[in-house]
Motif scaffolding. Structure first.
Motif, PDB file in Angstrom:
ATOM      1  N   LYS A 156      18.876  80.567 -68.461  1.00  0.00           N
ATOM      2  CA  LYS A 156      18.065  79.571 -67.759  1.00  0.00           C
ATOM      3  C   LYS A 156      18.656  78.173 -67.928  1.00  0.00           C
ATOM      4  O   LYS A 156      18.724  77.397 -66.961  1.00  0.00           O
ATOM      5  N   ASP A 157      19.079  77.844 -69.135  1.00  0.00           N
ATOM      6  CA  ASP A 157      19.718  76.548 -69.365  1.00  0.00           C
ATOM      7  C   ASP A 157      20.950  76.396 -68.475  1.00  0.00           C
ATOM      8  O   ASP A 157      21.207  75.306 -67.908  1.00  0.00           O
ATOM      9  N   ASP A 195      22.312  72.929 -61.344  1.00  0.00           N
ATOM     10  CA  ASP A 195      21.418  72.279 -60.375  1.00  0.00           C
ATOM     11  C   ASP A 195      21.237  73.131 -59.126  1.00  0.00           C
ATOM     12  O   ASP A 195      21.373  72.666 -57.989  1.00  0.00           O
ATOM     13  N   ASN A 205      19.954  75.788 -64.875  1.00  0.00           N
ATOM     14  CA  ASN A 205      19.479  74.413 -64.727  1.00  0.00           C
ATOM     15  C   ASN A 205      20.641  73.433 -64.646  1.00  0.00           C
ATOM     16  O   ASN A 205      20.582  72.445 -63.902  1.00  0.00           O
ATOM     17  N   GLN A 206      21.689  73.678 -65.391  1.00  0.00           N
ATOM     18  CA  GLN A 206      22.804  72.740 -65.476  1.00  0.00           C
ATOM     19  C   GLN A 206      23.652  72.713 -64.215  1.00  0.00           C
ATOM     20  O   GLN A 206      24.324  71.716 -63.932  1.00  0.00           O
ATOM     21  N   TYR A 253      14.028  81.080 -60.057  1.00  0.00           N
ATOM     22  CA  TYR A 253      15.142  80.349 -59.453  1.00  0.00           C
ATOM     23  C   TYR A 253      15.403  80.849 -58.033  1.00  0.00           C
ATOM     24  O   TYR A 253      15.647  82.039 -57.816  1.00  0.00           O
TER      25      TYR A 253
END
Length: 400
Positions: free
Chosen positions: A392-393, A399, A396-397, A327
């Motif tokens: 990680k989720d 953005d 990702n959420q 990331y």
């Protein structure tokens, strides 16, 4: 009563000094917590590095229940067995000489500052001494502890605070040298800065401060309130550096969840500082909390938690480094042992924390841009993997 109603009722009666997360936690088991709706959360906050044994350890709870049936409180006017046992164990693992039990980490800092000032008073025959603290440090919320906290945001609303405090750069030995005068009685620092952003001390810096204290007869105070009690791979983080302070403060995981702290001294300071009447605490050495402290040390040994932290630290660091590599918004990992921080850029760290909460993961912040991970010391490789996927989720959420 529904969860939102409980939160509203709390806000009605409890002074709003914390911006609490929108969840009502009700019970815990091992490395997991559960809210009043039954939702499960993997706990990588541990009550801000307190719950080293996790939640609802049966042997720990039995020790507390047994002590409740015997004796809850007598004050410091009398001896009690749990205080003796807890004190013996603190001294055994620290290699220091005398301990005073307090109610919190902040109170431990207050006692350490008083001990240093009294040591200098006994040595020089006068007051008016000075203390060197570190920039970006955090030592507590009382007036004395705020005075040595190196963040103007915390200090300014409550000034004037305790006088005679100078601030030096953390991991900058020259800046410490520049602050020393014949009035300096103590140098105080966290072995690993916590609230300031998870910054471990450099080994040469810590050894250099120790040398300066020896050369000038200055009391070296190491704050181990958050980084101590096994979190960094030794009982106390300074042990991994081969440097022993004159005074150490500890709290948080010391009691496994009950409110307790302590300041611990070597013989030099203990013999020439606080005397009867100089310091006290009605609840200090309370038999109930000292029974908890004593059992915490027993269970650290039984479960070999120091070895466990050392064994799993490389894996935890590996999984966190994967996140840094994957990331762009996560630019750095730093920390020691089970006290780790991820630097977040591009979005407020609070957004990541809130998404993690929704995904059943409890993490907290440190400073303005650091995601702090301070899990129970009992976590497994599988739970490190679970944390990694949930984090990680969450990234990702938002953005990033």
């Amino acid at each position: 009563m529904k969860m939102n109603e409980m939160m509203e009722t709390s806000e009605e009666y409890i002074l709003h000094t914390y911006n609490r997360f929108p969840v009502v936690l009700e019970r815990g088991e091992g490395a997991y917590l559960y809210d009043t709706d039954g939702k499960q959360y993997l706990d990588f906050a541990a009550g801000i590095a307190v719950c080293a044994l996790g939640h609802s350890n049966p042997e720990y709870l039995d020790a507390l229940k047994n002590q409740m049936d015997r004796l809850m409180h007598v004050s410091n006017l009398y001896y009690n067995r749990p205080m003796m046992e807890a004190g013996e164990k603190v001294i055994a693992v620290s290699g220091m000489d005398k301990v005073f039990f307090t109610n919190s980490g902040t109170e431990a800092i207050e006692g350490a500052l008083k001990a240093a000032k009294k040591y200098a008073f006994e040595r020089d025959g006068h007051s008016g001494h000075e203390i060197i603290a570190m920039e970006h440090s955090f030592h507590g919320r009382s007036v004395g502890a705020l005075s040595v906290t190196g963040n103007a945001h915390y200090r300014e609303p409550f000034e004037p605070l305790m006088g005679g405090v100078k601030f030096a750069g953390y991991n900058d030995l020259e800046s410490v040298k520049e602050q020393i005068t014949d009035k300096t009685c103590a140098i105080i620092l966290e072995t690993v800065q916590g609230e300031g952003g998870i910054y471990p001390a450099d080994g040469e810096f810590l050894k250099g401060v120790r040398r300066l204290c020896d050369e000038h007869d200055i009391v070296m105070i190491l704050d181990e309130i958050q980084c101590g009690m096994g979190r960094c791979g030794d009982y106390f983080a300074w042990q991994g550096y081969g440097v022993q302070p004159d005074v150490m403060t500890c709290a948080k995981a010391l009691g496994g969840g009950v409110p307790v702290g302590a300041f611990v001294m070597n013989q030099k300071v203990a013999k020439a500082s606080l005397k009867p009447g100089d310091h006290g605490a009605t609840y200090g050495g309370n038999p109930f909390v000292c029974a908890a402290v004593s059992k915490v040390f027993d269970l650290f040994e039984k479960y070999e938690l120091i070895s466990h932290v050392r064994e799993l630290t490389p894996y935890l660091e590996q999984r966190l480094d994967e996140i840094v590599d994957q990331y762009d918004c996560v630019t750095q990992r730093r920390g020691k042992g089970f006290m780790q921080g991820l630097v977040i850029t591009g979005r407020p760290v609070g957004e990541v924390i809130n998404r993690a909460l929704e995904n059943g993961l409890l993490v907290i912040s440190a400073g303005t841009d650091v995601l702090r991970l301070v899990p129970p010391l009992i976590i497994t490789r599988e739970q490190i993997d679970e944390m990694t996927e949930k984090l990680k989720d969450s990234l990702n959420q938002v953005d990033l």
